[in-house]
Enzyme design. Structure first.
Site, mmCIF file in Angstrom:
data_model
loop_
_atom_site.group_PDB
_atom_site.id
_atom_site.type_symbol
_atom_site.label_atom_id
_atom_site.label_comp_id
_atom_site.label_asym_id
_atom_site.label_seq_id
_atom_site.Cartn_x
_atom_site.Cartn_y
_atom_site.Cartn_z
ATOM 1 N N ASP A 63 0.811 -1.218 0.000
ATOM 2 C CA ASP A 63 0.000 0.000 0.000
ATOM 3 C C ASP A 63 0.846 1.270 0.000
ATOM 4 O O ASP A 63 0.395 2.312 -0.476
ATOM 5 C CB ASP A 63 -1.038 0.005 1.128
ATOM 6 C CG ASP A 63 -0.439 -0.168 2.501
ATOM 7 O OD1 ASP A 63 0.776 -0.391 2.611
ATOM 8 O OD2 ASP A 63 -1.200 -0.105 3.482
HETATM 9 C C1 LAN Z 1 3.479 -0.459 10.150
HETATM 10 C C2 LAN Z 1 3.298 0.932 9.775
HETATM 11 C C3 LAN Z 1 2.718 1.141 8.424
HETATM 12 C C4 LAN Z 1 1.759 0.042 8.051
HETATM 13 C C5 LAN Z 1 0.769 0.418 6.929
HETATM 14 C C6 LAN Z 1 1.448 0.924 5.675
HETATM 15 C C7 LAN Z 1 -0.153 1.520 7.421
HETATM 16 C C8 LAN Z 1 -0.062 -0.801 6.611
HETATM 17 O O1 LAN Z 1 -1.093 -0.448 5.731
HETATM 18 C C9 LAN Z 1 0.796 -1.963 6.237
HETATM 19 C C10 LAN Z 1 1.726 -2.355 7.394
HETATM 20 C C11 LAN Z 1 2.605 -1.218 7.902
HETATM 21 C C12 LAN Z 1 3.771 -1.058 6.943
HETATM 22 C C13 LAN Z 1 3.192 -1.501 9.269
HETATM 23 C C14 LAN Z 1 3.561 -2.875 9.672
HETATM 24 C C15 LAN Z 1 3.963 -3.105 11.134
HETATM 25 C C16 LAN Z 1 4.723 -1.922 11.735
HETATM 26 C C17 LAN Z 1 6.004 -1.715 10.966
HETATM 27 C C18 LAN Z 1 3.806 -0.712 11.596
HETATM 28 C C19 LAN Z 1 2.477 -0.828 12.291
HETATM 29 C C20 LAN Z 1 4.579 0.325 12.372
HETATM 30 C C21 LAN Z 1 5.203 -0.448 13.560
HETATM 31 C C22 LAN Z 1 5.046 -1.938 13.242
HETATM 32 C C23 LAN Z 1 6.256 -2.758 13.678
HETATM 33 C C24 LAN Z 1 5.925 -4.222 13.581
HETATM 34 C C25 LAN Z 1 6.643 -2.366 15.095
HETATM 35 C C26 LAN Z 1 7.705 -3.201 15.691
HETATM 36 C C27 LAN Z 1 7.082 -4.272 16.465
HETATM 37 C C28 LAN Z 1 7.239 -5.581 16.267
HETATM 38 C C29 LAN Z 1 6.238 -6.479 16.835
HETATM 39 C C30 LAN Z 1 8.356 -6.167 15.511
#
Ligand code: LAN
Length: 729
Positions: free
Chosen positions: A458
């Site tokens: 996305d």
């Molecule tokens: C994110 C942030 C962005 C998010 C979107 C683009 C909004 C989504 O549509 C797809 C998934 C994604 C890229 C995403 C995946 C997981 C993330 C990176 C996070 C929510 C931000 C933080 C999270 C990450 C896993 C945090 C670290 C924690 C762990 C459990 C490893």
């Protein structure tokens, strides 16, 4: 296996003060790399004055004038932009705090401590302030995220961080926090990741950590549970974690470590039989209890594999391969790493392998700064190294939706935003992509910046839409030639799953049964990539827009892709008409996207049962004041729950956008929602922060502070385009 022990951390204890001088903080944005700097030198501070954005992030007054109150939706958008333009950063992007999770900062602080990394006084002081500000108002503990209830994970880890930062155990905040920690069973009842970090520190013994054998990485690729099939965030965390576990690496005992052993447990440290508590976990942390299969696997590893079949040669081969993969991750991201969980772990692995003076350790130290964020409450660790590409793409689209892109007033701002996206497109795949199991990324965009360099379905789509829309608007330059657009499309087209839907970083690589191996306890749905209505919609709409401008490029592929995707959206609808959202809260967020997907293939309220049911679900949740107010509890419980603080601006905007996408025929509920949004706009054009907006892994919430600007403006703009810029108040 013997525990290996490092040299003593000789790092000096930070000197804490009550607070730093907030007028001395500056955020530097170098091509999307954001770092905060504390200018102690007055001359330097004069030469580099605080920007409006700095002040806004720090909660300092901006002194912006009051605007003429908006009567029409477009006036409201214009007032919003009038404010939001000041937050644009020099490279053209927007940024913001990306807080929420409360388990990231302690990983940083522990990693700094055990790698002898000095923690500057101003950082220690402000981290302390942030943690104090975010302690649970009643019991003084910390939860998994800022709105959550206190847990052992949050409390044991943040308590430890505060002690390392220099806070006394006699401090009233600490006495209170210890109270709740002991009530929850003490640190021995923490989840796996807490036990891991505390064992690294030497506060727990490694026997309390369920096994994380790096041998997993030696499994052939065809094995159904081989790690390359896991969701990228899990495999990239378990990679360094398994290396460190394999070495049972522990920092040298310090007086502080000895004190923490007395503070974090209910019973005397000496009396704890560590191996009896591998599975001890407080109810507050046990969101996803370990499955029978995982328990059996752990039993097997502990009683059979480790004593009998885990030869030194096997352990070494596994460690060596993990180290190879860790080096590739570091190289491919220039030591930024995927996220702030694996980056401090990779940092520690480099320290163990290459020593404190190595380039890898120094570069990691440098790069950890990209995750730190300073705000009025203090300093936190962001969930990623920023939100640069994501928020910038959305802002461009919101202005387009409002039909304001041709207004010369906003052209310089939008041109800079376009230039930013141009600069951030990833032009090449990573080296040895297959060897390190990376997905094709050429032509794509990341969520944050190209240093991090992980394309997401996305994020590519939203950026591509923004670029296509702006480049085709009179008055804007064409910065991406056709081939660069085709590269993005080629990469996007690799993302579809057999279900028709799209996941996040990669197409799904493993079976849902892998969730039985979910060892993190605190999160749900983490082991593999799933289909998401949000990601699927972004791709579908990007493809639709693309075909409008390039009707001849891969036309058939795109047609089939879109049909499959919309079919997935239909299949994913629940009987009550809703969709479950995974990245924003929750049914409202997913509903907005799903209705847009349906509309993109001509399914609207009037002609589609799916669209109709989706609209009716949303309408059934509208509140008397016209707003929507879903709570993060929905994500945890899979049922719609209202937020106790009432209607939320962002939530209301999402619902309104969904209804507008579906061409819901009655204007009245839409207008009511928009009136609520407009009534919350401040005299200077801004909207204020309300409840948390985002989520991941079902249980952890994360803030998207720019959403309160982007989505209200988009909703208002879409309405004005459809119904005219009529007076609403
Ligand atoms: C994110 C942030 C962005 C998010 C979107 C683009 C909004 C989504 O549509 C797809 C998934 C994604 C890229 C995403 C995946 C997981 C993330 C990176 C996070 C929510 C931000 C933080 C999270 C990450 C896993 C945090 C670290 C924690 C762990 C459990 C490893």
């Amino acid at each position: 296996i013997d525990a290996s022990v490092s040299e003593a951390p000789q790092t000096k204890k930070p000197k804490l003060s009550e607070r730093t001088d907030h007028s001395k903080w500056r955020m530097l944005d170098e091509k999307g790399r954001q770092t905060w700097h504390y200018l102690e030198d007055d001359d330097e501070a004069k030469e580099w004055p605080q920007s409006k954005a700095d002040k806004y992030f720090l909660g300092l007054p901006l002194g912006l004038p009051e605007l003429t109150p908006a009567k029409t939706p477009l006036d409201s958008v214009k007032n919003g932009l009038e404010f939001f333009q000041h937050l644009q950063l020099p490279p053209g992007n927007w940024g913001c705090e990306y807080g929420g999770p409360m388990f990231l900062l302690p990983g940083f602080v522990i990693a700094w401590y055990v790698t002898e990394t000095e923690i500057p006084d101003h950082i220690a002081t402000e981290m302390k302030n942030y943690l104090f500000a975010r302690a649970h108002p009643e019991d003084g503990g910390w939860g998994l995220h800022i709105e959550g209830e206190s847990s052992v994970f949050g409390t044991a880890m943040n308590y430890t961080a505060l002690r390392i930062l220099g806070v006394s155990e006699e401090d009233p905040h600490m006495i209170k926090a210890r109270g709740i920690l002991h009530k929850l069973g003490g640190a021995k009842c923490g989840p796996h990741w807490a036990k891991f970090w505390l064992s690294v520190l030497g506060v727990c013994k490694w026997d309390i950590v369920n096994p994380v054998p790096p041998e997993f990485w030696l499994l052939p690729d065809w094995v159904p549970f081989a790690p390359w099939r896991w969701w990228i965030h899990m495999r990239m965390v378990y990679l360094p974690m398994s290396f460190i576990w394999s070495k049972r690496w522990t920092a040298k005992e310090t007086p502080l470590v000895r004190q923490l052993r007395q503070e974090l447990f209910v019973e005397p440290y000496e009396s704890i039989v560590w191996s009896n508590h591998r599975n001890s976990i407080s109810d507050m942390d046990n969101y996803h209890p370990k499955s029978w299969l995982l328990k059996t696997a752990n039993w097997f590893l502990i009683n059979i594999h480790i004593p009998f079949t885990r030869t030194n040669a096997l352990a070494k081969a596994a460690e060596d391969w993990c180290w190879e993969l860790i080096k590739m991750e570091d190289k491919n991201t220039d030591y930024s790493d995927l996220a702030p969980v694996n980056s401090p772990m990779n940092f520690l692995v480099c320290y163990i392998k290459e020593g404190p003076k190595s380039y890898s350790v120094q570069r990691h130290r440098d790069r950890l700064a990209d995750f730190l964020w300073m705000k009025d409450e203090g300093m936190l660790v962001n969930g990623t190294n920023g939100v640069q590409c994501w928020d910038t793409s959305f802002l461009i689209q919101a202005v387009m939706d409002a039909g304001l892109a041709e207004d010369p007033k906003w052209r310089p701002m939008l041109t800079r935003a376009l230039e930013f996206l141009e600069d951030q497109q990833m032009r090449e795949n990573v080296d040895d992509q297959d060897k390190c199991y990376r997905q094709q990324r050429k032509g794509g965009w990341a969520f944050s910046n190209k240093d991090q360099g992980y394309a997401v379905s996305d994020c590519i789509s939203e950026a591509l839409k923004a670029v296509l829309l702006l480049q085709r608007t009179p008055g804007y330059p064409t910065l991406l030639e056709d081939q660069r657009i085709f590269d993005a499309i080629d990469t996007l087209l690799t993302y579809q799953n057999p279900s028709g839907g799209c996941a996040s970083y990669e197409p799904t690589r493993g079976s849902e049964h892998l969730e039985l191996l979910n060892a993190a306890e605190v999160f749900g749905r983490i082991m593999i990539e799933y289909d998401y209505p949000e990601c699927t919609t972004a791709v579908v709409t990007a493809l639709s827009l693309f075909t409008k401008y390039y009707p001849d490029y891969r036309t058939e592929d795109i047609k089939w892709f879109k049909e499959g995707a919309v079919q997935y959206i239909k299949n994913a609808q629940k009987p009550d008409g809703s969709w479950y959202g995974s990245w924003g809260i929750c049914f409202t967020y997913a509903g907005m996207f799903a209705l847009e997907s349906l509309a993109s293939l001509g399914d609207y309220y009037e002609n589609s049962q799916y669209s109709k049911a989706g609209c009716e679900f949303l309408l059934s949740k509208q509140r008397a004041d016209g707003g929507w107010s879903e709570s993060y509890r929905s994500c945890e419980t899979n049922t719609y729950v209202e937020h106790p603080t009432g209607s939320q601006v962002v939530m209301t905007a999402w619902a309104v956008i969904g209804l507008l996408e579906a061409h819901y025929p009655d204007r009245a509920p839409i207008e009511k929602g928009l009136k609520l949004i407009m009534s919350r706009q401040q005299p200077n054009g801004e909207w204020l922060q309300e409840a948390i907006e985002g989520v991941f892994n079902k249980s952890c919430m994360i803030s998207y502070p720019n959403y309160k600007f982007i989505f209200p403006m988009k909703a208002l703009g879409m309405f004005a385009k459809r119904y005219g810029d009529v007076e609403l108040l």
